[in-house]
Design an enzyme around this catalytic site. Structure first.
Site, PDB file in Angstrom:
ATOM      1  CB  SER A 159      68.923  17.142  55.342  1.00 59.94           C
ATOM      2  OG  SER A 159      70.025  17.891  55.342  1.00 59.94           O
ATOM      3  CE  LYS A 160      69.024  18.764  46.529  1.00 60.94           C
ATOM      4  NZ  LYS A 160      70.365  18.968  46.492  1.00 60.94           N
ATOM      5  NE  ARG A 161      69.370  22.749  54.601  1.00 62.38           N
ATOM      6  CZ  ARG A 161      69.162  23.097  55.716  1.00 62.38           C
ATOM      7  NH1 ARG A 161      70.067  23.279  56.501  1.00 62.38           N
ATOM      8  NH2 ARG A 161      67.929  22.642  56.279  1.00 62.38           N
TER       9      ARG A 161
END
Ligand code: GLU
Length: 516
Positions: free
Chosen positions: A260-262
């Site tokens: 994910s972007k996180r």
């Protein structure tokens, strides 16, 4: 294989995720390998999720990466328009065909009515078991249906799925995937509210009309595939149905689950090809391009996430990838997104370039720090420093790695362009190497150097070495304190040659005066 036609069909809902780039790359490799075509289609039928600028962003990303399309939005071609929002009339015709054949029906249930059903029945699904208790053309009959439409009530068209049938998806990577049609719901294919089809209908109609032979896409679309198979059959297109290949997920660098972007924010790597400015939130997300990656390195890194050619060779050019790529050998299980390996690829590609090719980017990096220099001098510094290790900060404290980006050169090479202006007396290297007699030693050395007429490594050596030998002195580390200001940097003679006579003597005098 004849006439391979594949497509990359993103929805313009934001920045292109790096997993989408990998999907496009695999389509590109497959198309090129078979002398086929790659089509760029924009699937923008969900107007609520449309994000301005996303389409342009995606096109620019592929331009930077060197992934070329043969047809599509912005490229043209005989099957246009390639933007689904411009194909309304085409879809309407096919929706009418399904309705006429009794393979779809109109449904008038309001969102509130559907919500009430869902609340009343756990796992409510609009299907063979429930459709006859709903408000649709099957329960209302032709006349009442016509009347409701005439009154201007909104409706949707649903696909009529026959229960109890095994649906087979023949997937190039996953083999035969079978599911029973009873678990599928009567998917919405079209909405009167915006006169647009949903993803499923538009996707199938376009793949058919654009003569797509292989659908290569992310694993997240596998659950839709049985429905797609049924749609091909309902249209009578089973004979020309494309073959499916669902690519493995990209997984987090650490632990389980999807990348994910996180993860990128947390561990400090980009998940987008280019920097992305979110027009809604104003948030800026980093990109591979702006982070200093070479497009060839990104391509090579991504190509090996989910497939590899076997053997030890890891560095593969686009041409080699095209030659060796094998869709049938893609893995079924997810591919760990090893971003450190991505940095390694970038270093490998940088090191394969001559120093002169690093120079322009290094010159602009220096300019950002207010330093003006020539490409020639920048290349000299690259030659001295590209094999060094840098220390960098992470959330888990300082870490070390090899120079992997041009930007790594700034903290490492600052002293070539900026003379030490203070000395940290607590610094371990300075404490150990600047002693009682250092000022006297450096004064003697400065006098020797002042007499050197031709300032190059050979002449420096010829002046310094006999003096060192005759006196047994060890000037090197104190000299490093003078010229660098800390315990790093290249060979001292090389550094002195680069700095020139005047600057070398000036730095020495400054250290003598300051440190005493
Ligand atoms: N529009 C879908 C996406 O955003 C395309 C899925 C497919 O390739 O069928 O990825």
């Amino acid at each position: 294989m004849n006439n391979v036609r594949v497509r990359f069909a993103p929805s313009p809902t934001g920045a292109l995720h790096i997993g989408g780039v990998r999907t496009a790359l695999y389509n590109y490799l497959f198309a090129r390998q078979h002398g086929g075509q790659l089509i760029f289609r924009i699937e923008d039928t969900d107007s609520a999720r449309f994000v301005p600028g996303a389409e342009e962003y995606i096109i620019e990303s592929f331009r930077w990466l060197g992934i070329k399309f043969d047809e599509g939005v912005s490229f043209g071609g005989p099957h246009g328009p390639y933007r689904q929002s411009e194909r309304r009339d085409i879809y309407r015709k096919y929706v009418d065909q399904l309705l006429a054949d009794g393979k779809a029906y109109l449904a008038f249930d309001t969102p509130e009515e559907l919500e009430a059903k869902r609340a009343a029945t756990s796992n409510f699904q609009y299907d063979a078991g429930t459709r006859l208790s709903m408000r649709n053309s099957l329960t209302l009959g032709a006349e009442a249906t016509q009347q409701i439409i005439a009154e201007g009530h909104p409706y949707v068209v649903r696909f009529l799925i026959q229960p109890g049938e095994d649906v087979h998806v023949d997937d190039i990577i996953r083999g035969n995937v079978t599911i029973n049609s009873s678990i599928l719901d009567d998917k919405v294919l079209w909405k009167s509210a915006d006169q647009l089809p949903t993803y499923h209908l538009a996707n199938i109609v376009d793949d058919h009309l654009m003569e797509i032979t292989h659908v290569i896409r992310g694993e997240e679309w596998l659950p839709s595939a049985p429905l797609h198979v049924l749609l091909y059959r309902a249209f009578g297109w089973a004979d020309t149905m494309p073959r499916f290949a669902h690519l493995p997920l990209l997984l987090k660098p650490d632990g389980k689950g999807k990348l994910s972007k996180r993860d990128g924010d947390r561990l400090g790597f980009p998940v987008f090809p280019l920097e992305w400015h979110d027009p809604k939130t104003g948030e800026v997300s980093s990109g591979y391009r702006e982070s200093g990656y070479l497009p060839e390195a990104v391509i090579n890194f991504l190509a090996l996430l989910g497939w590899n050619p076997g053997g030890d060779q890891e560095i593969l050019s686009m041409d080699e990838l095209i030659e060796k790529f094998d869709l049938t050998k893609c893995s079924k299980s997810g591919a760990r997104f090893d971003y450190v390996k991505g940095q390694w690829f970038n270093r490998e590609y940088l090191l394969r370039k001559p120093d002169s090719e690093w120079a322009p980017a290094f010159v602009s990096l220096l300019a950002k720090h207010g330093i003006e220099t020539t490409e020639e001098r920048a290349a000299q510094v690259v030659a001295m420093m590209k094999m060094k290790v840098i220390e960098y900060q992470t959330n888990d404290g300082p870490k070390k790695r090899n120079v992997s980006f041009i930007s790594d050169l700034w903290p490492l090479c600052r002293f070539f362009f900026v003379a030490p202006s203070t000395f940290d007396r607590e610094d371990k290297f300075i404490r150990k190497n600047w002693r009682e007699d250092s000022a006297a030693l450096m004064t003697a050395m400065r006098d020797i150097l002042a007499a050197v007429s031709v300032w190059d490594i050979d002449h420096l050596k010829a002046a310094i070495d006999p003096w060192v030998e005759a006196t047994g002195c060890r000037p090197w580390n104190a000299w490093r304190v003078c010229l660098v200001g800390e315990g790093q940097g290249p060979d001292m003679n090389e550094l002195a040659q680069f700095l020139g006579k005047e600057e070398t003597l000036r730095r020495m005098q400054f250290a003598i005066d300051t440190l005493g």
